[in-house]
Each structure stands twice: as C-alpha cells, then as structure tokens.
Design a protein around this motif. Structure first.
Motif, PDB file in Angstrom:
ATOM      1  N   HIS A  84      13.075 -20.741 -23.187  1.00 29.02           N
ATOM      2  CA  HIS A  84      12.803 -19.514 -23.771  1.00 29.02           C
ATOM      3  C   HIS A  84      14.624 -18.803 -22.932  1.00 29.02           C
ATOM      4  O   HIS A  84      14.926 -18.295 -21.957  1.00 29.02           O
ATOM      5  N   LEU A  85      15.578 -18.286 -24.146  1.00 29.24           N
ATOM      6  CA  LEU A  85      16.753 -17.996 -23.700  1.00 29.24           C
ATOM      7  C   LEU A  85      17.122 -16.452 -24.127  1.00 29.24           C
ATOM      8  O   LEU A  85      16.474 -16.096 -25.007  1.00 29.24           O
ATOM      9  N   ILE A  86      16.924 -15.801 -22.420  1.00 27.72           N
ATOM     10  CA  ILE A  86      17.373 -14.508 -22.745  1.00 27.72           C
ATOM     11  C   ILE A  86      18.713 -13.495 -22.302  1.00 27.72           C
ATOM     12  O   ILE A  86      18.820 -14.018 -21.133  1.00 27.72           O
ATOM     13  N   ASP A 116      24.399 -13.339 -33.175  1.00 29.02           N
ATOM     14  CA  ASP A 116      24.991 -14.222 -34.944  1.00 29.02           C
ATOM     15  C   ASP A 116      25.085 -15.690 -34.724  1.00 29.02           C
ATOM     16  O   ASP A 116      24.537 -16.366 -35.428  1.00 29.02           O
ATOM     17  N   TYR A 117      25.653 -15.799 -33.998  1.00 23.62           N
ATOM     18  CA  TYR A 117      25.805 -17.728 -33.485  1.00 23.62           C
ATOM     19  C   TYR A 117      24.579 -17.910 -33.186  1.00 23.62           C
ATOM     20  O   TYR A 117      24.623 -19.709 -33.227  1.00 23.62           O
ATOM     21  N   PHE A 118      24.069 -17.330 -32.015  1.00 26.78           N
ATOM     22  CA  PHE A 118      22.232 -18.276 -32.623  1.00 26.78           C
ATOM     23  C   PHE A 118      21.806 -18.330 -33.522  1.00 26.78           C
ATOM     24  O   PHE A 118      20.317 -18.333 -33.025  1.00 26.78           O
ATOM     25  N   ASP A 119      21.893 -18.025 -34.196  1.00 31.81           N
ATOM     26  CA  ASP A 119      20.832 -17.855 -35.479  1.00 31.81           C
ATOM     27  C   ASP A 119      21.892 -18.435 -36.808  1.00 31.81           C
ATOM     28  O   ASP A 119      22.588 -19.128 -36.859  1.00 31.81           O
ATOM     29  N   LEU A 132      24.955 -31.710 -36.110  1.00 32.55           N
ATOM     30  CA  LEU A 132      25.521 -31.167 -35.179  1.00 32.55           C
ATOM     31  C   LEU A 132      25.257 -29.585 -34.583  1.00 32.55           C
ATOM     32  O   LEU A 132      24.388 -29.382 -33.816  1.00 32.55           O
ATOM     33  N   LEU A 133      24.529 -28.441 -36.428  1.00 33.12           N
ATOM     34  CA  LEU A 133      24.117 -27.513 -35.675  1.00 33.12           C
ATOM     35  C   LEU A 133      22.751 -27.788 -35.492  1.00 33.12           C
ATOM     36  O   LEU A 133      22.510 -26.429 -34.496  1.00 33.12           O
ATOM     37  N   ASP A 134      22.360 -28.470 -36.505  1.00 32.56           N
ATOM     38  CA  ASP A 134      20.553 -28.189 -35.893  1.00 32.56           C
ATOM     39  C   ASP A 134      20.025 -28.357 -34.256  1.00 32.56           C
ATOM     40  O   ASP A 134      19.847 -27.615 -34.077  1.00 32.56           O
ATOM     41  N   SER A 135      21.199 -29.138 -33.673  1.00 30.59           N
ATOM     42  CA  SER A 135      21.035 -29.114 -32.538  1.00 30.59           C
ATOM     43  C   SER A 135      21.311 -28.409 -31.679  1.00 30.59           C
ATOM     44  O   SER A 135      21.224 -28.648 -30.585  1.00 30.59           O
ATOM     45  N   LEU A 136      21.857 -27.737 -32.628  1.00 26.85           N
ATOM     46  CA  LEU A 136      22.271 -26.543 -31.192  1.00 26.85           C
ATOM     47  C   LEU A 136      21.659 -25.465 -31.261  1.00 26.85           C
ATOM     48  O   LEU A 136      21.609 -24.586 -30.856  1.00 26.85           O
ATOM     49  N   GLN A 137      20.343 -25.076 -32.491  1.00 24.34           N
ATOM     50  CA  GLN A 137      20.055 -24.242 -33.300  1.00 24.34           C
ATOM     51  C   GLN A 137      18.665 -23.801 -32.125  1.00 24.34           C
ATOM     52  O   GLN A 137      17.408 -24.845 -31.993  1.00 24.34           O
ATOM     53  N   PRO A 138      18.378 -22.543 -30.798  1.00 29.63           N
ATOM     54  CA  PRO A 138      17.127 -22.448 -30.900  1.00 29.63           C
ATOM     55  C   PRO A 138      16.420 -22.634 -31.653  1.00 29.63           C
ATOM     56  O   PRO A 138      16.723 -21.801 -32.728  1.00 29.63           O
ATOM     57  N   THR A 139      14.917 -22.680 -31.822  1.00 22.28           N
ATOM     58  CA  THR A 139      13.783 -22.877 -32.636  1.00 22.28           C
ATOM     59  C   THR A 139      13.622 -21.276 -32.636  1.00 22.28           C
ATOM     60  O   THR A 139      13.577 -20.296 -31.336  1.00 22.28           O
ATOM     61  N   GLY A 165      11.962 -18.192 -32.506  1.00 19.17           N
ATOM     62  CA  GLY A 165      11.295 -17.291 -31.125  1.00 19.17           C
ATOM     63  C   GLY A 165      11.633 -17.884 -29.396  1.00 19.17           C
ATOM     64  O   GLY A 165      11.154 -17.050 -28.649  1.00 19.17           O
ATOM     65  N   THR A 166      12.690 -18.328 -29.598  1.00 22.28           N
ATOM     66  CA  THR A 166      13.048 -18.794 -28.126  1.00 22.28           C
ATOM     67  C   THR A 166      14.447 -18.207 -27.513  1.00 22.28           C
ATOM     68  O   THR A 166      14.447 -18.330 -26.364  1.00 22.28           O
ATOM     69  N   ALA A 167      15.023 -17.223 -28.735  1.00 18.64           N
ATOM     70  CA  ALA A 167      15.815 -15.933 -28.259  1.00 18.64           C
ATOM     71  C   ALA A 167      16.006 -14.850 -28.340  1.00 18.64           C
ATOM     72  O   ALA A 167      15.308 -14.706 -29.573  1.00 18.64           O
ATOM     73  N   SER A 168      15.570 -14.401 -27.435  1.00 24.73           N
ATOM     74  CA  SER A 168      15.756 -13.056 -27.085  1.00 24.73           C
ATOM     75  C   SER A 168      16.710 -12.124 -26.425  1.00 24.73           C
ATOM     76  O   SER A 168      17.569 -12.859 -25.524  1.00 24.73           O
ATOM     77  N   PHE A 169      17.259 -10.475 -26.643  1.00 25.84           N
ATOM     78  CA  PHE A 169      18.269  -9.747 -27.034  1.00 25.84           C
ATOM     79  C   PHE A 169      18.212  -8.398 -26.665  1.00 25.84           C
ATOM     80  O   PHE A 169      16.875  -7.953 -26.952  1.00 25.84           O
TER      81      PHE A 169
END
Length: 305
Positions: A52-54, A66-69, A89-96, A98-102
């Motif tokens: 989980h990335l906060i 926006d970058y992590f969307d 490449l984009l898919d490999s960098l994309q958080p799934t 619900g795993t990124a919160s701001f």
C-alpha cells in the motif's frame, strides 16, 4: 511482529531549490532519464514487498495522483497503434486498484508533521517511510534489505551511510552499538553534531521503518529546528521506549532535491541502461574534452583573443 505492508511518501514540499522549474512541476515529477524521481522510490518500495503506497501531498501536486492513475486516452491510442512494448511498460508501473492513497498536508510544518498526516491511512502497524528526494542505486534496493533486517530485529530500522567525519554537522548522526545481522544497534541519535561531539560518522539517509507509536509522539511534538515539527525529535523520544537499528547502505545515493545530485542521478542511471549507456558515455567524454571550464569562460579576454 507485524509485516511491513505500507509505505509513506512525503511529497508536499515546494521544491524551492529547483525554481523556476518547480513553479509548475512538482519536484518529484522531474525526470531521471525517462521516468519521474518518485517512480524510482516507489519501485524500491514495491521491490521490498510494500502493498500500500501512501502519498502525503500538498497544493499543486495533483499531477502525482494523475501519474499513478490510468490515462485512458493514452492507453487507447497505444492499443490502436499496436504499441505493445509501451503498454507493457505502463502496466508494469501501474499500482493495482486500491493500493495507492493520497492525503493532504495543508501547511508546510516539516517532515514530522507530514508523517503524522498519514496516521489514519497507516493505522496501528509498522510502516516504511521513504524520502522522495533521495534515490538509491544498487543491485538490490535499500528498503528490501532493511525489511530483511527488521524481520530479524523488530523495533525500528533506519538506513545509514558514512560521511566525512568533518561533515557530521550537516546530518542526523547515530551512535554505533553492537552488530546485529546485516546492521547494528543504535545507541544514540544526535542532530547535526560538531565533529568532536559526534558519536560516529554514520548519518541517517532517507529510509525508515517505524512503529506506529511514533504517531502519538508526533501528535504532541513541539516545533523544533526551522520552526517545524521534526521527525528526528520524535524518533529520539521513541528511542527511549523502543529499540532502533541501522542498516548501513553501501550503494550510491543521489539527492535529487539539489541540482548537483539530480544531474549525477541522470548520468548514473543512464550509464546503468544497456540501451543507451555506450552513447551516453561517448557523449560525456566528448563534452568533458570540449566544454570550456567556467574560469576560462568568465575570464577577461585578451586583445589577442
């Protein structure tokens, strides 16, 4: 001992050392080679098993979210053009999902305050803290090795590096206790001590694993240096209750909040890239051979010249 599942990234800073670029672009979105600085730090966290990335953000930082969307228009265009390499490449960098919160830090009250702003998203469990200005280069990520040490020791773990003993006044310095696994026990912490008063030359270098009790301490922490709530002050109080351990990182660390460190990071990571390293190396050699030193460019020209 609970697993370290969450990581906090304080990205609310104004980036004043990089003006005017950071007037419109968050400093975390400045690119090292072909990806933003923040991506390198997130990659390090994910390598260490973070789930989980906060992100603790501020005003004018929406581009990070926006970058992590997913950018639907870009994905559709790449799909129509059969750009499979770019899509992968984009898919490999994309958080799934619900795993990124701001969350927002509404006022610039220091690192300690930024960490405290993440308290409800972290909850009652240990968490990693990664300073996004600092990107690290090694065959294995610094945080991954810190997690391995944490699994042996519990408590709190910080990354440290060695500085010139004459420069301890620039850093938070730790005292070196007995060796434990790949690190050592910390027997004291001092903020920016004089060389003759420093307990060692090991300085804290931007990666932490902290227990949730730090939030209670930060909630009542008085302002310290710079009239800000300092994380180091909170850690000193926590150290009276819990053990702290250090992982000595021996790879390269680049302070991308400084112009010099940012340029060094671009060169170092370009030279690590097999697809561009030879061309970059040749170009750097040519530049070093042909660019005039500053003292020559600024010196008065003689009549003969």
């Amino acid at each position: 001992m609970r697993k370290v599942r969450k990581a906090v990234f304080p990205v609310a800073g104004l980036g004043t050392r990089f003006l005017p670029a950071t007037k419109a672009i968050p400093k975390e979105m400045l690119t090292v080679v072909d990806r933003p600085v923040i991506q390198y730090v997130v990659d390090e966290a994910r390598e260490a098993g973070i789930e989980h990335l906060i992100f603790v953000t501020g005003r004018n930082k929406g581009v990070i979210e926006d970058y992590f969307d997913i950018q639907v228009e870009l994905v559709n265009t790449l799909t129509e053009r059969n750009k499979t390499t770019e899509l992968k490449l984009l898919d490999s960098l994309q958080p799934t999902a619900g795993t990124a919160s701001f969350t927002r830090q509404q006022a610039p009250l220091g690192l300690g305050h930024a960490v405290w702003c993440a308290r409800d998203l972290v909850g009652p469990e240990p968490f990693a803290l990664l300073l996004p200005d600092m990107i690290m280069q090694d065959t294995q990520g610094c945080l991954k090795r810190m997690v391995e040490l944490y699994e042996q020791t519990g408590g709190n773990v910080v990354s440290v590096e060695q500085c010139d003993p004459a420069e301890t006044h620039k850093y938070g310095i730790v005292g070196k206790g007995g060796d434990v696994g790949s690190g050592f026990r910390i027997d004291g912490m001092v903020e920016k001590p004089k060389a003759e008063e420093a307990p060692s030359n090991f300085f804290i270098s931007g990666r932490y694993i902290l227990q949730p009790e730090i939030f209670d301490i930060l909630s009542t922490q008085e302002k310290g240096a710079g009239n800000e709530i300092q994380l180091t002050d909170g850690m000193l109080k926590l150290a009276k209750q819990q053990d702290f351990f250090a992982y000595p990182f021996t790879g390269r660390t680049f302070d991308c909040g400084s112009k010099e460190g940012f340029i060094q990071a671009n060169v170092a990571f370009a030279l690590w890239r097999h697809d561009i390293r030879h061309k970059v190396f040749d170009d750097l050699e040519e530049l070093m051979r042909t660019v005039e030193p500053e003292e020559r460019r600024t010196a008065p020209r003689s009549a003969a010249e």
